[in-house]
Design a protein around this motif. Structure first.
Motif, PDB file in Angstrom:
ATOM      1  N   ASP A  53      -6.617  -3.811   3.981  1.00 22.08           N
ATOM      2  CA  ASP A  53      -5.372  -3.642   4.800  1.00 22.08           C
ATOM      3  C   ASP A  53      -4.346  -2.490   3.842  1.00 22.08           C
ATOM      4  OD1 ASP A  53      -3.356  -3.702   6.925  1.00 22.08           O
ATOM      5  OD2 ASP A  53      -2.427  -5.204   5.387  1.00 22.08           O
ATOM      6  N   GLN A  54      -4.156  -2.718   2.553  1.00 29.17           N
ATOM      7  CA  GLN A  54      -3.315  -2.222   1.775  1.00 29.17           C
ATOM      8  C   GLN A  54      -3.844  -0.628   1.428  1.00 29.17           C
ATOM      9  OE1 GLN A  54      -0.189  -3.078   1.771  1.00 29.17           O
ATOM     10  NE2 GLN A  54      -0.754  -4.999   2.602  1.00 29.17           N
ATOM     11  N   ALA A  55      -5.012  -0.560   1.162  1.00 26.52           N
ATOM     12  CA  ALA A  55      -5.733   0.619   0.910  1.00 26.52           C
ATOM     13  C   ALA A  55      -5.674   1.466   2.134  1.00 26.52           C
ATOM     14  CB  ALA A  55      -7.100   0.567   0.718  1.00 26.52           C
ATOM     15  N   ALA A  56      -5.510   1.162   3.446  1.00 24.95           N
ATOM     16  CA  ALA A  56      -5.513   2.032   4.526  1.00 24.95           C
ATOM     17  C   ALA A  56      -4.039   2.158   4.692  1.00 24.95           C
ATOM     18  CB  ALA A  56      -5.975   1.018   5.794  1.00 24.95           C
ATOM     19  N   ARG A  57      -2.947   1.387   4.345  1.00 25.20           N
ATOM     20  CA  ARG A  57      -1.671   1.883   4.347  1.00 25.20           C
ATOM     21  C   ARG A  57      -1.363   2.778   3.369  1.00 25.20           C
ATOM     22  NH1 ARG A  57       1.654  -2.704   6.825  1.00 25.20           N
ATOM     23  NH2 ARG A  57       0.012  -4.258   7.512  1.00 25.20           N
ATOM     24  N   MET A  58      -2.009   2.804   2.367  1.00 21.74           N
ATOM     25  CA  MET A  58      -1.739   3.664   1.154  1.00 21.74           C
ATOM     26  C   MET A  58      -2.327   5.027   1.677  1.00 21.74           C
ATOM     27  SD  MET A  58      -2.492   3.347  -3.002  1.00 21.74           S
ATOM     28  CE  MET A  58      -4.431   3.356  -2.744  1.00 21.74           C
ATOM     29  N   ALA A  59      -3.290   5.011   2.342  1.00 18.49           N
ATOM     30  CA  ALA A  59      -4.137   6.247   2.754  1.00 18.49           C
ATOM     31  C   ALA A  59      -3.201   6.919   4.018  1.00 18.49           C
ATOM     32  CB  ALA A  59      -5.490   6.024   3.228  1.00 18.49           C
ATOM     33  N   VAL A  60      -2.525   6.129   4.723  1.00 24.41           N
ATOM     34  CA  VAL A  60      -1.831   6.770   5.727  1.00 24.41           C
ATOM     35  C   VAL A  60      -0.510   7.397   5.206  1.00 24.41           C
ATOM     36  CG1 VAL A  60      -0.185   5.766   7.777  1.00 24.41           C
ATOM     37  CG2 VAL A  60      -2.310   5.054   7.549  1.00 24.41           C
ATOM     38  N   TRP A  61       0.136   6.786   4.149  1.00 30.43           N
ATOM     39  CA  TRP A  61       1.393   7.449   3.657  1.00 30.43           C
ATOM     40  C   TRP A  61       0.938   8.586   2.874  1.00 30.43           C
ATOM     41  CZ3 TRP A  61       3.168   9.574  -0.757  1.00 30.43           C
ATOM     42  CH2 TRP A  61       4.475   9.762  -0.958  1.00 30.43           C
ATOM     43  N   ARG A  62      -0.246   8.866   2.182  1.00 36.46           N
ATOM     44  CA  ARG A  62      -0.734   9.953   1.432  1.00 36.46           C
ATOM     45  C   ARG A  62      -0.697  10.890   2.722  1.00 36.46           C
ATOM     46  NH1 ARG A  62      -4.517   7.013  -2.736  1.00 36.46           N
ATOM     47  NH2 ARG A  62      -5.797   7.336  -0.854  1.00 36.46           N
ATOM     48  N   GLY A 104       0.877  -1.406  -0.003  1.00 28.92           N
ATOM     49  CA  GLY A 104      -0.288  -0.079   0.071  1.00 28.92           C
ATOM     50  C   GLY A 104       0.841   1.269   0.043  1.00 28.92           C
ATOM     51  N   GLY A 105       1.656   1.463   0.985  1.00 24.20           N
ATOM     52  CA  GLY A 105       2.785   2.496   0.794  1.00 24.20           C
ATOM     53  C   GLY A 105       3.580   2.733  -0.271  1.00 24.20           C
ATOM     54  N   ALA A 106       4.069   1.540  -0.827  1.00 23.13           N
ATOM     55  CA  ALA A 106       5.040   1.283  -2.028  1.00 23.13           C
ATOM     56  C   ALA A 106       4.114   2.081  -3.122  1.00 23.13           C
ATOM     57  CB  ALA A 106       5.542   0.114  -2.394  1.00 23.13           C
ATOM     58  N   THR A 107       2.892   1.466  -3.325  1.00 21.53           N
ATOM     59  CA  THR A 107       1.941   2.183  -4.435  1.00 21.53           C
ATOM     60  C   THR A 107       1.776   3.634  -4.420  1.00 21.53           C
ATOM     61  OG1 THR A 107       0.908  -0.074  -4.390  1.00 21.53           O
ATOM     62  CG2 THR A 107      -0.063   1.541  -5.727  1.00 21.53           C
ATOM     63  N   ALA A 108       1.448   3.879  -3.097  1.00 25.14           N
ATOM     64  CA  ALA A 108       1.128   5.355  -2.978  1.00 25.14           C
ATOM     65  C   ALA A 108       2.413   6.064  -3.224  1.00 25.14           C
ATOM     66  CB  ALA A 108       0.912   5.717  -1.278  1.00 25.14           C
ATOM     67  N   ARG A 109       3.539   5.803  -2.820  1.00 20.39           N
ATOM     68  CA  ARG A 109       4.885   6.467  -3.189  1.00 20.39           C
ATOM     69  C   ARG A 109       5.205   6.581  -4.651  1.00 20.39           C
ATOM     70  NH1 ARG A 109       8.868   7.163   0.489  1.00 20.39           N
ATOM     71  NH2 ARG A 109      10.618   6.196  -0.868  1.00 20.39           N
ATOM     72  N   TRP A 110       4.952   5.268  -5.191  1.00 11.45           N
ATOM     73  CA  TRP A 110       5.143   5.511  -6.761  1.00 11.45           C
ATOM     74  C   TRP A 110       4.279   6.327  -7.592  1.00 11.45           C
ATOM     75  CZ3 TRP A 110       3.160   3.854 -11.744  1.00 11.45           C
ATOM     76  CH2 TRP A 110       4.067   3.708 -12.693  1.00 11.45           C
ATOM     77  N   ARG A 111       2.944   6.044  -7.257  1.00 10.72           N
ATOM     78  CA  ARG A 111       2.013   7.087  -8.122  1.00 10.72           C
ATOM     79  C   ARG A 111       2.091   8.397  -7.948  1.00 10.72           C
ATOM     80  NH1 ARG A 111      -4.281   4.746  -7.311  1.00 10.72           N
ATOM     81  NH2 ARG A 111      -4.248   6.879  -6.506  1.00 10.72           N
ATOM     82  N   TYR A 112       2.515   8.930  -6.422  1.00  2.54           N
ATOM     83  CA  TYR A 112       2.904  10.146  -5.989  1.00  2.54           C
ATOM     84  C   TYR A 112       3.963  10.391  -6.978  1.00  2.54           C
ATOM     85  CZ  TYR A 112       4.037  14.246  -2.983  1.00  2.54           C
ATOM     86  OH  TYR A 112       4.474  15.427  -2.405  1.00  2.54           O
TER      87      TYR A 112
END
Length: 349
Positions: free
Chosen positions: A314-323, A175-183
């Motif tokens: 779970d991974q969507a929540a991790r993505m949201a936390v990173w953002r 989740g965090g890795a996806t958020a970072r890459w998209r950003y």
């Protein structure tokens, strides 16, 4: 009054003439920034330290108004305890004296460390690699006339695997890795569209598969003549050795032996299928623009149910936390600070 630096408005870096401006290597960790920097610093005119400067990440706008002597000294105190700044072997008295003599902005302060490092190496152009420097794309382009930014992009699945191998206890997982890459990639595309002569996106895979062609393209973008010797990384022997698994690699080894395609597509069978499913669902459209084809997943009914009930939330929540954390750190840098890890801080001399 609050200074321009604190407000984030354009900062002056007039010492750099267009055509001789600095160079930043941008992008996420594990995307080939260090490798590209090793090639570039082997150019006779370019200096890029072997370590990421990260001064924008950990110090920008965190110490108030640098026109205030007390705030300046607090910022210098912090900078001189950061290992990647200490690596540059700066002279504090010289940095302070030159800084006070000109515009007292964060951008100019950071540039002095890197300019002095390049000068010590006898190089005409200073540069740096900094993970996610694209966060500050507008600021650095405004601050440094003639700046060129080369942004490294890598298949997010391979980047995630490389990250896991280096930091197996990473908390935000896919989740965090996806958020970072998209950003990161989204910011890079925005900057490349807005500043087409100053911002270039380069795929890690192209650097691997066509090293010389890619380096020629980068040099052309930088306004520099390609130098065949740079392809052998003579000015970055430690990184060359790590790539070759040899502490004392032969200096005349052909360039096509330095980089290996084994680093492309390694995620298959190594990253859990359900995490791959999450990454491809949330980054697939952006991945396709860079030629990163979806990996065919043959999930069972049980795995599909588990994905929907547990893995995706779970991974969507991790993505949201990173953002969320990223947004807070960008908006309130002096309150929600990015700080270097403890092992990156040294006792002041």
């Amino acid at each position: 009054m609050t200074s321009e630096a604190v407000l984030g408005r354009p900062e002056t870096g007039a010492e750099d003439a267009a055509g001789d401006g600095p160079i930043y290597v941008a992008g996420l960790d594990r995307c080939g920034k260090t490798t590209l920097s090793a090639f570039l610093t082997s150019h006779s005119r370019i200096s890029i330290p072997a370590v990421g400067s990260n001064m924008w990440t950990y110090f920008y706008r965190q110490y108030g108004d640098l026109a205030n002597d007390a705030d300046l000294e607090r910022c210098l105190d912090a900078l001189f305890t950061y290992k990647h700044v200490v690596f540059l072997k700066p002279d504090r008295d010289r940095v302070r004296a030159e800084f006070i003599a000109g515009p007292r902005t964060y951008a100019r302060l950071f540039s002095l460390f890197l300019r002095h490092f390049a000068e010590s190496a006898g190089k005409a152009r200073w540069g740096a690699q900094t993970g996610l420097i694209e966060r500050y794309g507008d600021e650095i382009i405004e601050a440094y006339p003639g700046l060129r930014v080369v942004h490294m992009v890598r298949d997010p699945r391979d980047r995630y695997l490389a990250s896991l191998e280096k930091w197996p206890d990473g908390r935000l997982r896919a989740g965090g890795a996806t958020a970072r890459w998209r950003y990161s990639t989204g910011l890079g595309e925005r900057h490349a569209s807005r500043y087409p002569t100053q911002y270039l996106m380069i795929r890690f895979e192209d650097l691997i598969r066509d090293t010389e062609g890619t380096l020629r393209h980068v040099c052309d973008f930088l306004g520099e003549a390609y130098e065949p010797a740079m392809a052998g990384m003579p000015s970055a022997p430690k990184h060359r050795g790590r790539l070759l698994g040899d502490d004392e690699p032969s200096s005349d080894l052909p360039v096509d032996k330095i980089l290996s395609e084994e680093h492309i597509g390694r995620f298959a069978g190594r990253v859990p299928d359900l995490e791959l499913a999450f990454m491809q669902r949330h980054a697939g459209r952006l991945m396709a623009r860079y030629g990163y084809e979806p990996y065919e997943l043959d999930l069972t009914v049980k795995e599909r149910l588990r994905f929907g009930a547990r893995v995706w939330p779970d991974q969507a929540a991790r993505m949201a936390v990173w953002r969320t954390v990223e947004e807070l750190q960008q908006r309130f840098p002096a309150r929600v600070r990015r700080r270097p890890g403890k092992r990156m801080v040294v006792d002041p001399a």
